[in-house]
Design a protein around this motif. Sequence first.
Motif, PDB file in Angstrom:
ATOM      1  N   ALA A 431       0.927  -1.036  -0.187  1.00  0.00           N
ATOM      2  CA  ALA A 431      -0.496  -0.411  -0.169  1.00  0.00           C
ATOM      3  C   ALA A 431       0.538   1.566  -0.533  1.00  0.00           C
ATOM      4  O   ALA A 431       0.573   2.184  -0.632  1.00  0.00           O
ATOM      5  CB  ALA A 431      -0.561   0.404   1.292  1.00  0.00           C
ATOM      6  N   GLU A 432       1.926   1.134   0.859  1.00  0.00           N
ATOM      7  CA  GLU A 432       3.065   2.376   0.821  1.00  0.00           C
ATOM      8  C   GLU A 432       3.748   2.571  -0.505  1.00  0.00           C
ATOM      9  O   GLU A 432       3.408   3.400  -1.036  1.00  0.00           O
ATOM     10  CB  GLU A 432       4.047   2.182   1.275  1.00  0.00           C
ATOM     11  N   ALA A 433       3.802   1.948  -0.937  1.00  0.00           N
ATOM     12  CA  ALA A 433       4.335   1.530  -2.845  1.00  0.00           C
ATOM     13  C   ALA A 433       3.192   1.822  -3.664  1.00  0.00           C
ATOM     14  O   ALA A 433       3.647   2.196  -4.941  1.00  0.00           O
ATOM     15  CB  ALA A 433       4.869   0.498  -3.514  1.00  0.00           C
ATOM     16  N   LYS A 434       1.480   1.330  -3.112  1.00  0.00           N
ATOM     17  CA  LYS A 434       1.180   2.009  -4.211  1.00  0.00           C
ATOM     18  C   LYS A 434       0.901   3.446  -4.239  1.00  0.00           C
ATOM     19  O   LYS A 434       0.753   4.014  -5.354  1.00  0.00           O
ATOM     20  CB  LYS A 434      -0.044   1.526  -3.802  1.00  0.00           C
ATOM     21  N   THR A 435       1.045   4.242  -3.067  1.00  0.00           N
ATOM     22  CA  THR A 435       0.422   5.186  -2.727  1.00  0.00           C
ATOM     23  C   THR A 435       2.311   6.049  -3.120  1.00  0.00           C
ATOM     24  O   THR A 435       1.620   7.404  -2.928  1.00  0.00           O
ATOM     25  CB  THR A 435       0.148   5.975  -1.482  1.00  0.00           C
ATOM     26  N   GLU A 436       2.920   5.938  -4.145  1.00  0.00           N
ATOM     27  CA  GLU A 436       4.086   5.776  -4.425  1.00  0.00           C
ATOM     28  C   GLU A 436       5.260   6.274  -2.809  1.00  0.00           C
ATOM     29  O   GLU A 436       5.899   8.166  -2.666  1.00  0.00           O
ATOM     30  CB  GLU A 436       4.560   7.206  -5.198  1.00  0.00           C
ATOM     31  N   GLY A 437       4.334   6.386  -1.532  1.00  0.00           N
ATOM     32  CA  GLY A 437       5.522   6.602  -0.095  1.00  0.00           C
ATOM     33  C   GLY A 437       4.488   8.155   0.591  1.00  0.00           C
ATOM     34  O   GLY A 437       5.012   8.821   1.509  1.00  0.00           O
ATOM     35  N   GLN A 438       3.385   8.271  -0.034  1.00  0.00           N
ATOM     36  CA  GLN A 438       2.521   9.485   0.548  1.00  0.00           C
ATOM     37  C   GLN A 438       1.964   8.523   2.089  1.00  0.00           C
ATOM     38  O   GLN A 438       1.973   9.536   2.878  1.00  0.00           O
ATOM     39  CB  GLN A 438       1.489   9.116  -0.850  1.00  0.00           C
ATOM     40  N   THR A 439       1.595   7.380   1.863  1.00  0.00           N
ATOM     41  CA  THR A 439       1.269   7.049   3.042  1.00  0.00           C
ATOM     42  C   THR A 439       1.929   6.178   3.688  1.00  0.00           C
ATOM     43  O   THR A 439       1.965   4.779   3.033  1.00  0.00           O
ATOM     44  CB  THR A 439       0.047   5.878   2.477  1.00  0.00           C
ATOM     45  N   LEU A 440       2.370   6.206   4.763  1.00  0.00           N
ATOM     46  CA  LEU A 440       4.368   5.384   5.213  1.00  0.00           C
ATOM     47  C   LEU A 440       3.506   4.807   6.095  1.00  0.00           C
ATOM     48  O   LEU A 440       2.009   5.489   7.214  1.00  0.00           O
ATOM     49  CB  LEU A 440       4.779   6.831   6.361  1.00  0.00           C
ATOM     50  N   PHE A 441       3.623   3.070   6.323  1.00  0.00           N
ATOM     51  CA  PHE A 441       3.034   2.222   7.160  1.00  0.00           C
ATOM     52  C   PHE A 441       3.920   2.402   8.598  1.00  0.00           C
ATOM     53  O   PHE A 441       4.799   2.174   8.271  1.00  0.00           O
ATOM     54  CB  PHE A 441       3.212   1.291   6.489  1.00  0.00           C
ATOM     55  N   PRO A 442       3.248   1.958   9.450  1.00  0.00           N
ATOM     56  CA  PRO A 442       4.001   2.237  10.711  1.00  0.00           C
ATOM     57  C   PRO A 442       4.534   0.643  10.696  1.00  0.00           C
ATOM     58  O   PRO A 442       3.814   0.169  11.939  1.00  0.00           O
ATOM     59  CB  PRO A 442       2.981   2.441  11.589  1.00  0.00           C
ATOM     60  N   ALA A 443       6.148   0.454  10.456  1.00  0.00           N
ATOM     61  CA  ALA A 443       6.315  -1.180  10.419  1.00  0.00           C
ATOM     62  C   ALA A 443       6.625  -1.958  12.077  1.00  0.00           C
ATOM     63  O   ALA A 443       7.031  -2.943  12.178  1.00  0.00           O
ATOM     64  CB  ALA A 443       7.136  -1.315   9.118  1.00  0.00           C
ATOM     65  N   THR A 444       6.876  -0.505  12.369  1.00  0.00           N
ATOM     66  CA  THR A 444       7.453  -0.767  13.885  1.00  0.00           C
ATOM     67  C   THR A 444       7.476  -2.452  14.564  1.00  0.00           C
ATOM     68  O   THR A 444       7.599  -2.962  14.672  1.00  0.00           O
ATOM     69  CB  THR A 444       7.963   0.648  14.405  1.00  0.00           C
ATOM     70  N   GLU A 445       6.434  -1.931  14.735  1.00  0.00           N
ATOM     71  CA  GLU A 445       5.366  -3.087  15.753  1.00  0.00           C
ATOM     72  C   GLU A 445       5.034  -4.336  15.269  1.00  0.00           C
ATOM     73  O   GLU A 445       5.276  -5.496  15.815  1.00  0.00           O
ATOM     74  CB  GLU A 445       3.962  -2.538  16.415  1.00  0.00           C
ATOM     75  N   VAL A 446       5.142  -4.129  13.872  1.00  0.00           N
ATOM     76  CA  VAL A 446       5.071  -5.724  12.827  1.00  0.00           C
ATOM     77  C   VAL A 446       6.428  -6.763  12.996  1.00  0.00           C
ATOM     78  O   VAL A 446       7.159  -7.923  13.208  1.00  0.00           O
ATOM     79  CB  VAL A 446       4.416  -5.287  11.849  1.00  0.00           C
ATOM     80  N   LEU A 447       7.464  -5.099  12.685  1.00  0.00           N
ATOM     81  CA  LEU A 447       9.018  -6.172  12.594  1.00  0.00           C
ATOM     82  C   LEU A 447       8.910  -7.001  14.154  1.00  0.00           C
ATOM     83  O   LEU A 447       9.765  -7.387  13.538  1.00  0.00           O
ATOM     84  CB  LEU A 447       9.778  -4.964  11.987  1.00  0.00           C
ATOM     85  N   LEU A 448       8.671  -5.874  15.040  1.00  0.00           N
ATOM     86  CA  LEU A 448       9.278  -6.364  16.715  1.00  0.00           C
ATOM     87  C   LEU A 448       8.350  -7.910  16.602  1.00  0.00           C
ATOM     88  O   LEU A 448       9.094  -9.054  17.370  1.00  0.00           O
ATOM     89  CB  LEU A 448       9.103  -5.460  17.789  1.00  0.00           C
ATOM     90  N   GLN A 449       7.112  -7.883  16.439  1.00  0.00           N
ATOM     91  CA  GLN A 449       6.329  -9.013  16.444  1.00  0.00           C
ATOM     92  C   GLN A 449       7.342 -10.732  15.387  1.00  0.00           C
ATOM     93  O   GLN A 449       7.212 -11.782  16.284  1.00  0.00           O
ATOM     94  CB  GLN A 449       5.138  -8.586  16.088  1.00  0.00           C
ATOM     95  N   LEU A 450       7.891  -9.428  14.449  1.00  0.00           N
ATOM     96  CA  LEU A 450       8.102 -11.273  13.384  1.00  0.00           C
ATOM     97  C   LEU A 450       9.352 -11.362  13.791  1.00  0.00           C
ATOM     98  O   LEU A 450       9.536 -12.490  14.050  1.00  0.00           O
ATOM     99  CB  LEU A 450       8.376 -10.253  12.152  1.00  0.00           C
ATOM    100  N   PRO A 470      12.844   1.285  11.876  1.00  0.00           N
ATOM    101  CA  PRO A 470      13.806   2.588  11.325  1.00  0.00           C
ATOM    102  C   PRO A 470      14.437   3.185  12.827  1.00  0.00           C
ATOM    103  O   PRO A 470      14.977   3.986  12.241  1.00  0.00           O
ATOM    104  CB  PRO A 470      12.206   2.858  11.797  1.00  0.00           C
ATOM    105  N   GLN A 471      13.549   3.047  13.766  1.00  0.00           N
ATOM    106  CA  GLN A 471      14.897   3.443  15.365  1.00  0.00           C
ATOM    107  C   GLN A 471      15.589   2.380  15.664  1.00  0.00           C
ATOM    108  O   GLN A 471      15.098   0.940  15.637  1.00  0.00           O
ATOM    109  CB  GLN A 471      13.889   4.041  15.364  1.00  0.00           C
ATOM    110  N   VAL A 472      17.079   2.396  15.745  1.00  0.00           N
ATOM    111  CA  VAL A 472      17.832   1.111  15.399  1.00  0.00           C
ATOM    112  C   VAL A 472      18.083   0.628  17.007  1.00  0.00           C
ATOM    113  O   VAL A 472      17.371   0.042  18.165  1.00  0.00           O
ATOM    114  CB  VAL A 472      19.159   1.850  15.805  1.00  0.00           C
ATOM    115  N   LEU A 473      17.352   1.634  18.044  1.00  0.00           N
ATOM    116  CA  LEU A 473      17.172   1.483  20.184  1.00  0.00           C
ATOM    117  C   LEU A 473      16.093   0.204  19.741  1.00  0.00           C
ATOM    118  O   LEU A 473      16.042   0.299  20.892  1.00  0.00           O
ATOM    119  CB  LEU A 473      16.923   2.678  20.787  1.00  0.00           C
ATOM    120  N   ASP A 474      15.094   0.665  19.010  1.00  0.00           N
ATOM    121  CA  ASP A 474      14.192   0.159  19.617  1.00  0.00           C
ATOM    122  C   ASP A 474      14.127  -1.493  19.060  1.00  0.00           C
ATOM    123  O   ASP A 474      13.323  -2.403  20.134  1.00  0.00           O
ATOM    124  CB  ASP A 474      12.576  -0.130  18.452  1.00  0.00           C
ATOM    125  N   ALA A 475      15.526  -2.162  18.895  1.00  0.00           N
ATOM    126  CA  ALA A 475      15.585  -3.432  18.697  1.00  0.00           C
ATOM    127  C   ALA A 475      15.899  -4.178  20.348  1.00  0.00           C
ATOM    128  O   ALA A 475      15.346  -5.341  20.926  1.00  0.00           O
ATOM    129  CB  ALA A 475      16.702  -4.037  18.192  1.00  0.00           C
TER     130      ALA A 475
END
Length: 1280
Positions: A431-450, A470-475
């Motif tokens: 969806a983010e690619a479809k909107t060419e970056g206009q709608t940013l997807f908050p991926a932090t929570e999803v990445l942490l879950q994965l 996106p933020q290194v220290l979130d790891a």
Amino acid sequence: MCVCVPVLILNSVVEVLEKHGLQKPISYVKNSQNSEEEAHQLMVKLCRHTGRKNPPVSETVWRGLMQDLLDMQQNVYTCLKPETCHQVFVESLLCSSRVENVRLAGQLMHCSKDVPVSLSFRGKGYALKVAYENSVELVLAAAREYFNSSTTLTDPCMGLARTCLQLITDCPLAIQDELDLINALSQLEDFSVSILPLQVRLRSDRLSLIEECIAYCSTAYKQSTTLLNLASLLRVAGDDKATRKGQVLTLLAEQALQCLDFKASYIHCQDLMAAGMYPAWDVCSLLGQCEGFGDLEARQELLAFSLTHCPPDNIHGLLAASSDLQTQVPLYLSLRITFLSMLSPAWLQTDTPSVGSAGDLLHRTTAKTMAVLTTTGLTTKAVLTAVSDHRWWKESLNYLRPLQSQDVYSSYKDVPQENFAEVLLRTGKLAEAKTEGQTLFPATEVLLQLANDAFPRDMMLALSYLLALPQVLDANRCFEKQCHSALSLQLAAYYYSLQIYSYLTPCFKNKNHTLYQADPKDLIRLVTQHVSAYSNWPEELQKLINQLHAYNERLTDFTQAQVLQGLGRGVDVQRFSSDSDYKKETILGLTETLDDGVYRIALSLAKRYSVPLWEVYMTHLEFLFTDSGLSTKDIESRSELLGLFDTLKCNPQAFYSHMTKYVLPSVEGTDQGRLLYYYSLLDAAGCEPYVTTIIKPDSHVKLLKKLRAVANGLNYRKLTDESLDPLTTLQPVLTSQNVLSISKLANRLPMPGGGGATVSPSAVHAVWLKKLFWKGDPQLLKRPPQSDQDYLHAYDTCAKYLDRLAPADAVHFLDSITFSPDTAEKLSIQTRSEVIKRATKALRQLGEKSKKRGGDGSGEQEGTDPVGMTFDEALAHLQQSQAHLDTLSHAFVLSLKDNQQRYSQLYDLSRSERSKVHELAVTMATDGEPLERVGELLRVAVGPLDLSVKTVLHDAVERVAAALSGDPDALTNYPQPLRVLEAMVTAVHNSVHDGAVTSDDLLSWLHPFCGDASLPVRPRIDVLQILESNFSLRDSDVRLLLLYRTQAVLKDREVQIEDVENEEKRYALFLELLEAAQKWEDFQLLMLLLQAWPPMMKEERNPWVVLTSALLTRCQGSGVKLDLGQQVVTMVRSLYNTKHKLPVQSIRHITTLLLQNQLGLQQPALKLMAESGDEQLLQLTLDQINSMPTKASSCDTELLSLLLDAGLLVGCVSSALYPLLSSHMLSHQQEGGWDVEKAAAELLAAGHGPEAGSLLLAHRGTHQAHFTFNSALAVLRKWL
């Protein structure tokens, strides 16, 4: 048919009835012998009457009654069958409310169906047994009666019901029903259902009881097994088990639904549906229509069941609800199909018709889906949390497939099902690619879950997800959730090493960079070394460096902790890596070992974690001393080998403090070798400036080196304890072989008490000589002395060493062998006198030698001598001792020895010393000895005592006064000070003609105590009464004593002597205080005051009468809990044996006040009148008693005794109290001492013949059945 029965047989039946307590004439027996109903009623009445007797009758009586019943049936009541008599008897036993009777009944019944009926009535008497069917009926009737009369499950009747039912051993259905009903009561109580047992039995709708249980317990739906069992016990729905289960489960499902516990409600509904419980359609429909229940498949199943079994009128509403539920399914499917469609992006461009419809659906739902997903990270996290269970997604896919065309999914059958978070991430990124970056997807929570999901199975995949954050220290949020392990901690360090390297040299865009091919360990080491070599990094980079250091530290801690865990010493690895205090304590604890490997690990850890080496060495040295079990030589060798002391001596103050606090208490006082090593360490460490004791470490070392050779077994710690006498410690080890050597070291030992005094060699010799005299010596005196001659020889042996003693020590030694308890017991006076004479001669010679040498006569001794006695003073001391011994033959002393051994021994050991003679004289005075004997003691004693009987008695009075004042030390010596004072006052009174001590002296000595308002009133009054009862005081002293008494009572009021100098003023003061009195405590104070004053000669307004009137008037009311009548009686009685005894006229006034009082104080008034002895009051007593109502039965035993003591029995014949009086006289004759026959004669003389005869009959033990008018008159002629 009428049968003639002989009169004798009829009479025997009457006797049987009378024996068992039933009075029936012969005519009744004769008339009822042919009536089956009346015969049966008579049998029942006889048995029940026996069962009600109190105390209960024994088994023997019951069996006798059974035989009597059978005899009556056989001889008279032949209209009854023996079986009927037996059943009546057994029924009475069952209903007698006694467990033992119930068990006896069980012996007389057939309790099992297996016994042949032919045996039921075999034989005679109690060999008969009730038939089984009749037994069951009797047991059921008795049990139901007990059950119905019970109030609670714990009622005794309930136990009797259970006991009755348990008699029938094969437990038929009716019996089991009753037992189940009893068991049901306990379960009802568990659910807090309060109901009478009879109400349970009478409840026609037993299901309502289950409803009450559910109503009282909010979690009853979780106790289905218990409630189903309860329903079974209550026979809900009769014997229809299926209906019963359905009704109970329906109620539980409804309650679970009300509590919003949908899962529990659904479980119950499943059971109902599986059992085909059609009436449960209602609760199933309610759960199926509940929006809060998220299991759509379950809701559809519930609604389908409800539609199948509901009444026709409800079909329409249920169909509508089912339709609504089915319309919700596509909404869920659209979201899931959206995620499925993302599995292949090419699917969006396909021209396949079947797929096109799905694509349209996708276009319609994607916008809404992405709006939800792109709100905030918090919302995304909430979605992930709600559906994080992998099974949810898998089940959802399976649920979708039957509802859509199979062609939609056919191309994806080989694609593995993905994690919901992965699908969500891919959806968001597309969806983010479809909107060419206009709608940013908050991926932090999803990445942490994965990353969290991937950690257990693929750590590199997890690392990849974390590198995409996106933020290194979130790891850190992911790393902190993982259990600490070497791999997880190393992965965290590797992650931050990659990030730091990339920050310094950006390379992530190059997928083939050598960074990703390097060994992770080498990369971590290289980055760590690089960032540690420099400082002043940018703030953003410094945060990453801090995290790298932190995880490196944790990894090191974890590795070390695993090593510790491998040692098997109970180290908590997790706590070691996170708790710094625990880490330090663990490292120090590891040093407490003799294992060199463990010790080296402890040193390594200490160095690694900056634990001071001094603490490590100190802990190990402490361990060597306390818990190692090594010898002193081995401790010294290990300490030198490890080089402990070179480090420890760098901090002498801490070293001294630690050794003193932890090491020294563990060293035995007799282990001189270890103590020598201990003090050598302190000396070598330079601890002397910090030592607070008198003996310094270097002195300890010198002392121990010399004492080890000559004083084996000496407790050196006690010897150098500055609070203990070193001479006491030295005495056990002193011998003729070592005394000289030890005495040379004595001046290094301090004496207790401070002041700088040390032990002198003379004192050491004196202690040794005392031991030599009493116990002997292996070389000089091989066996202890036994006879007077032996003791003289022992003294001669000791005398050879007197030249080594200073005069003071010589005197101390001589006193210990001539004036000690052992001396008084073992040596005769002649022997003691001879020892004194020889010692006097020896000391005189030593004194002359000292003067020739130019000495001052005090002896030349090293050390300090606090006494400083000269030889002349020592000789004077011995002369005093000799003179005292001469007094022991005085007649007075001999009389003490004969009659008062304790005084004799105290005087013997006193040596006529002033302090000891004074103490003995005070003891004699406080023991109440005549003052003449105290004076004689003072005259017999020799020397300048400067004591008199007066000074001795003064000191004794002061001690007793201190005890009366509550001084704990004085109370220890005089636990009953008033008795001691009374004895002394008596002694003064008996010797007043001597003039040594007068009453004025005693009064002046006790004046401060009696006038101290801070002390309790009672002891001060007691002291004054003791003085007054023993002395005739002058008028001025009497007034003063009266003032003291008044002040002692009225401690809160200032009273002058003018207020109490005559009776008029005292009465005026009394009236003033009475006017202000309102509480019971105020009246108590006035009673004490009147007793403290002389009696007042007032006939009109006697103060005690006035006090009683005010008391009865003002102390009434609901708030007063006093028994005023009894208090007045107690007050009057307390005056009987005193000078304040009330005249008869005053007692008349007081009793009149009691009788007129509205509180009903008649009995207290009667008590005072009955014990007054006044004829007028006794007549008034009779008037009051004879006017009592007929039912006056509440009369206490004390009043009855007083009436009998006053001889008022005859006058009370016509009153309601006469039965109580006569009964009391008979039952308490021995205590009261009343003459019953005399009382009967008085009754007869007064014309009360029947009463007199009845009294005599009862007195002689005649049965009450014979108390008739004729028999009473007959015994009067016979016994009077």
